[in-house]
Motif scaffolding. Structure first.
Motif, PDB file in Angstrom:
ATOM      1  N   SER A   7      33.525 100.476  57.359  1.00  0.00           N
ATOM      2  CA  SER A   7      34.412  99.489  57.970  1.00  0.00           C
ATOM      3  C   SER A   7      35.471  99.084  56.953  1.00  0.00           C
ATOM      4  O   SER A   7      35.337  99.362  55.761  1.00  0.00           O
ATOM      5  N   GLY A   8      36.519  98.424  57.450  1.00  0.00           N
ATOM      6  CA  GLY A   8      37.554  97.902  56.573  1.00  0.00           C
ATOM      7  C   GLY A   8      38.848  98.667  56.574  1.00  0.00           C
ATOM      8  O   GLY A   8      39.809  98.277  55.915  1.00  0.00           O
ATOM      9  N   GLY A   9      38.886  99.757  57.312  1.00  0.00           N
ATOM     10  CA  GLY A   9      40.120 100.528  57.373  1.00  0.00           C
ATOM     11  C   GLY A   9      41.200  99.815  58.155  1.00  0.00           C
ATOM     12  O   GLY A   9      40.946  98.821  58.840  1.00  0.00           O
ATOM     13  N   GLY A  10      42.431 100.326  58.023  1.00  0.00           N
ATOM     14  CA  GLY A  10      43.519  99.725  58.773  1.00  0.00           C
ATOM     15  C   GLY A  10      44.859 100.226  58.295  1.00  0.00           C
ATOM     16  O   GLY A  10      44.958 101.230  57.589  1.00  0.00           O
ATOM     17  N   LEU A  11      45.885  99.503  58.697  1.00  0.00           N
ATOM     18  CA  LEU A  11      47.261  99.821  58.341  1.00  0.00           C
ATOM     19  C   LEU A  11      47.712  98.887  57.229  1.00  0.00           C
ATOM     20  O   LEU A  11      47.550  97.658  57.335  1.00  0.00           O
ATOM     21  N   VAL A  12      48.279  99.462  56.180  1.00  0.00           N
ATOM     22  CA  VAL A  12      48.737  98.655  55.053  1.00  0.00           C
ATOM     23  C   VAL A  12      50.036  99.251  54.531  1.00  0.00           C
ATOM     24  O   VAL A  12      50.262 100.462  54.632  1.00  0.00           O
ATOM     25  N   GLN A  13      50.875  98.411  53.965  1.00  0.00           N
ATOM     26  CA  GLN A  13      52.141  98.875  53.404  1.00  0.00           C
ATOM     27  C   GLN A  13      51.901  99.483  52.026  1.00  0.00           C
ATOM     28  O   GLN A  13      50.931  99.144  51.336  1.00  0.00           O
ATOM     29  N   PRO A  14      52.791 100.370  51.604  1.00  0.00           N
ATOM     30  CA  PRO A  14      52.678 100.921  50.248  1.00  0.00           C
ATOM     31  C   PRO A  14      52.618  99.811  49.209  1.00  0.00           C
ATOM     32  O   PRO A  14      53.352  98.815  49.300  1.00  0.00           O
ATOM     33  N   GLY A  15      51.723 100.005  48.251  1.00  0.00           N
ATOM     34  CA  GLY A  15      51.510  98.989  47.228  1.00  0.00           C
ATOM     35  C   GLY A  15      50.460  97.971  47.597  1.00  0.00           C
ATOM     36  O   GLY A  15      50.041  97.168  46.746  1.00  0.00           O
ATOM     37  N   GLY A  16      50.011  98.011  48.825  1.00  0.00           N
ATOM     38  CA  GLY A  16      49.027  97.052  49.297  1.00  0.00           C
ATOM     39  C   GLY A  16      47.609  97.425  48.923  1.00  0.00           C
ATOM     40  O   GLY A  16      47.364  98.411  48.207  1.00  0.00           O
ATOM     41  N   SER A  17      46.657  96.641  49.439  1.00  0.00           N
ATOM     42  CA  SER A  17      45.245  96.816  49.102  1.00  0.00           C
ATOM     43  C   SER A  17      44.380  96.816  50.350  1.00  0.00           C
ATOM     44  O   SER A  17      44.729  96.197  51.367  1.00  0.00           O
ATOM     45  N   LEU A  18      43.277  97.514  50.260  1.00  0.00           N
ATOM     46  CA  LEU A  18      42.247  97.506  51.288  1.00  0.00           C
ATOM     47  C   LEU A  18      40.903  97.624  50.606  1.00  0.00           C
ATOM     48  O   LEU A  18      40.802  98.252  49.544  1.00  0.00           O
ATOM     49  N   THR A  19      39.885  97.053  51.223  1.00  0.00           N
ATOM     50  CA  THR A  19      38.523  97.237  50.733  1.00  0.00           C
ATOM     51  C   THR A  19      37.665  97.788  51.865  1.00  0.00           C
ATOM     52  O   THR A  19      37.579  97.181  52.934  1.00  0.00           O
ATOM     53  N   LEU A  20      37.065  98.923  51.611  1.00  0.00           N
ATOM     54  CA  LEU A  20      36.177  99.547  52.582  1.00  0.00           C
ATOM     55  C   LEU A  20      34.734  99.191  52.264  1.00  0.00           C
ATOM     56  O   LEU A  20      34.370  99.015  51.103  1.00  0.00           O
ATOM     57  N   SER A  21      33.937  99.109  53.309  1.00  0.00           N
ATOM     58  CA  SER A  21      32.509  98.838  53.155  1.00  0.00           C
ATOM     59  C   SER A  21      31.703  99.966  53.769  1.00  0.00           C
ATOM     60  O   SER A  21      32.117 100.571  54.765  1.00  0.00           O
ATOM     61  N   CYS A  22      30.554 100.200  53.183  1.00  0.00           N
ATOM     62  CA  CYS A  22      29.619 101.213  53.688  1.00  0.00           C
ATOM     63  C   CYS A  22      28.240 100.584  53.754  1.00  0.00           C
ATOM     64  O   CYS A  22      27.749 100.065  52.743  1.00  0.00           O
ATOM     65  N   THR A  23      27.647 100.578  54.921  1.00  0.00           N
ATOM     66  CA  THR A  23      26.325  99.991  55.102  1.00  0.00           C
ATOM     67  C   THR A  23      25.476 100.874  56.011  1.00  0.00           C
ATOM     68  O   THR A  23      25.990 101.724  56.734  1.00  0.00           O
ATOM     69  N   VAL A  24      24.194 100.616  55.956  1.00  0.00           N
ATOM     70  CA  VAL A  24      23.256 101.104  56.954  1.00  0.00           C
ATOM     71  C   VAL A  24      22.511  99.865  57.429  1.00  0.00           C
ATOM     72  O   VAL A  24      21.764  99.263  56.652  1.00  0.00           O
ATOM     73  N   PRO A  25      22.760  99.421  58.635  1.00  0.00           N
ATOM     74  CA  PRO A  25      22.174  98.169  59.105  1.00  0.00           C
ATOM     75  C   PRO A  25      20.679  98.081  58.834  1.00  0.00           C
ATOM     76  O   PRO A  25      19.899  98.953  59.228  1.00  0.00           O
ATOM     77  N   GLY A  26      20.284  97.022  58.082  1.00  0.00           N
ATOM     78  CA  GLY A  26      18.877  96.800  57.813  1.00  0.00           C
ATOM     79  C   GLY A  26      18.273  97.680  56.751  1.00  0.00           C
ATOM     80  O   GLY A  26      17.056  97.641  56.537  1.00  0.00           O
ATOM     81  N   PHE A  27      19.088  98.453  56.063  1.00  0.00           N
ATOM     82  CA  PHE A  27      18.555  99.406  55.089  1.00  0.00           C
ATOM     83  C   PHE A  27      19.232  99.204  53.752  1.00  0.00           C
ATOM     84  O   PHE A  27      20.427  98.961  53.668  1.00  0.00           O
ATOM     85  N   ASN A  28      18.422  99.306  52.671  1.00  0.00           N
ATOM     86  CA  ASN A  28      18.937  99.115  51.325  1.00  0.00           C
ATOM     87  C   ASN A  28      19.446 100.451  50.782  1.00  0.00           C
ATOM     88  O   ASN A  28      18.679 101.407  50.640  1.00  0.00           O
ATOM     89  N   LEU A  29      20.720 100.491  50.426  1.00  0.00           N
ATOM     90  CA  LEU A  29      21.331 101.723  49.944  1.00  0.00           C
ATOM     91  C   LEU A  29      21.026 102.023  48.488  1.00  0.00           C
ATOM     92  O   LEU A  29      21.470 103.049  47.959  1.00  0.00           O
ATOM     93  N   ASP A  30      20.276 101.142  47.813  1.00  0.00           N
ATOM     94  CA  ASP A  30      19.971 101.350  46.400  1.00  0.00           C
ATOM     95  C   ASP A  30      19.151 102.613  46.164  1.00  0.00           C
ATOM     96  O   ASP A  30      19.034 103.071  45.032  1.00  0.00           O
ATOM     97  N   TYR A  31      18.561 103.168  47.216  1.00  0.00           N
ATOM     98  CA  TYR A  31      17.741 104.358  47.050  1.00  0.00           C
ATOM     99  C   TYR A  31      18.563 105.638  47.003  1.00  0.00           C
ATOM    100  O   TYR A  31      18.015 106.733  46.886  1.00  0.00           O
ATOM    101  N   PHE A  32      19.892 105.494  47.091  1.00  0.00           N
ATOM    102  CA  PHE A  32      20.756 106.662  47.154  1.00  0.00           C
ATOM    103  C   PHE A  32      21.967 106.516  46.240  1.00  0.00           C
ATOM    104  O   PHE A  32      22.429 105.405  45.989  1.00  0.00           O
ATOM    105  N   ASP A  33      22.459 107.648  45.775  1.00  0.00           N
ATOM    106  CA  ASP A  33      23.829 107.679  45.274  1.00  0.00           C
ATOM    107  C   ASP A  33      24.740 107.655  46.502  1.00  0.00           C
ATOM    108  O   ASP A  33      24.442 108.308  47.513  1.00  0.00           O
ATOM    109  N   ILE A  34      25.834 106.923  46.405  1.00  0.00           N
ATOM    110  CA  ILE A  34      26.777 106.813  47.515  1.00  0.00           C
ATOM    111  C   ILE A  34      28.146 107.309  47.053  1.00  0.00           C
ATOM    112  O   ILE A  34      28.602 106.950  45.969  1.00  0.00           O
ATOM    113  N   ALA A  35      28.750 108.121  47.878  1.00  0.00           N
ATOM    114  CA  ALA A  35      30.075 108.645  47.557  1.00  0.00           C
ATOM    115  C   ALA A  35      31.051 108.365  48.693  1.00  0.00           C
ATOM    116  O   ALA A  35      30.648 108.190  49.842  1.00  0.00           O
ATOM    117  N   TRP A  36      32.315 108.348  48.320  1.00  0.00           N
ATOM    118  CA  TRP A  36      33.403 108.231  49.291  1.00  0.00           C
ATOM    119  C   TRP A  36      34.217 109.523  49.246  1.00  0.00           C
ATOM    120  O   TRP A  36      34.577 110.010  48.163  1.00  0.00           O
TER     121      TRP A  36
END
Length: 125
Positions: A7-36
């Motif tokens: 989540s967190g995607g959208g439209l932004v102007q050049p030079g702007g900022s966005l923050t994306l999130s990655c989750t698995v509802p109810g699950f702890n991601l600490d058990y995995f390496d996570i990549a984008w």
């Protein structure tokens, strides 16, 4: 089957900022390496960044070094990709993926077994 949700995607102007999130509802991601990864229309998938299971290792693709920051929040059970200084060439669909924990997280897509559906980021004026 682990279903990651971006989540967190959208439209932004050049030079702007966005923050994306990655989750698995109810699950702890600490058990995995996570990549984008990201993929723009007509282009090959590109590795963006990764964070190790304990959060102590990170890697970045050359095109985003110094502009993007990956982190994880165990309490929120989420991994974040903070993107700053966005450029039109950052426009792509961004995917998070989970793989086995390694000594240092890697940016090879074949190491990641579980994938999300992606979120679209568009950088345009």
């Amino acid at each position: 089957q682990l279903q990651l949700v971006e989540s967190g995607g959208g439209l932004v102007q050049p030079g702007g900022s966005l923050t994306l999130s990655c989750t698995v509802p109810g699950f702890n991601l600490d058990y995995f390496d996570i990549a984008w990864f990201r993929q723009a229309p007509g282009k090959e998938r590109e590795a963006v960044s990764c964070v190790g299971g304990s959060g102590d290792s990170t890697n970045y693709g050359d095109s985003v070094k110094g502009r993007f920051t990956v982190s994880r929040d165990s309490a929120k059970k989420a991994v974040f990709l903070q993107m700053e200084g966005l450029k039109p060439e950052d426009t792509a669909r961004y995917y998070c993926a989970a793989g086995r924990i390694q000594t240092t997280c890697v940016l090879f897509s074949y190491e990641y077994v579980y994938w999300g559906q992606g979120t679209q980021d568009t950088v345009s004026s």
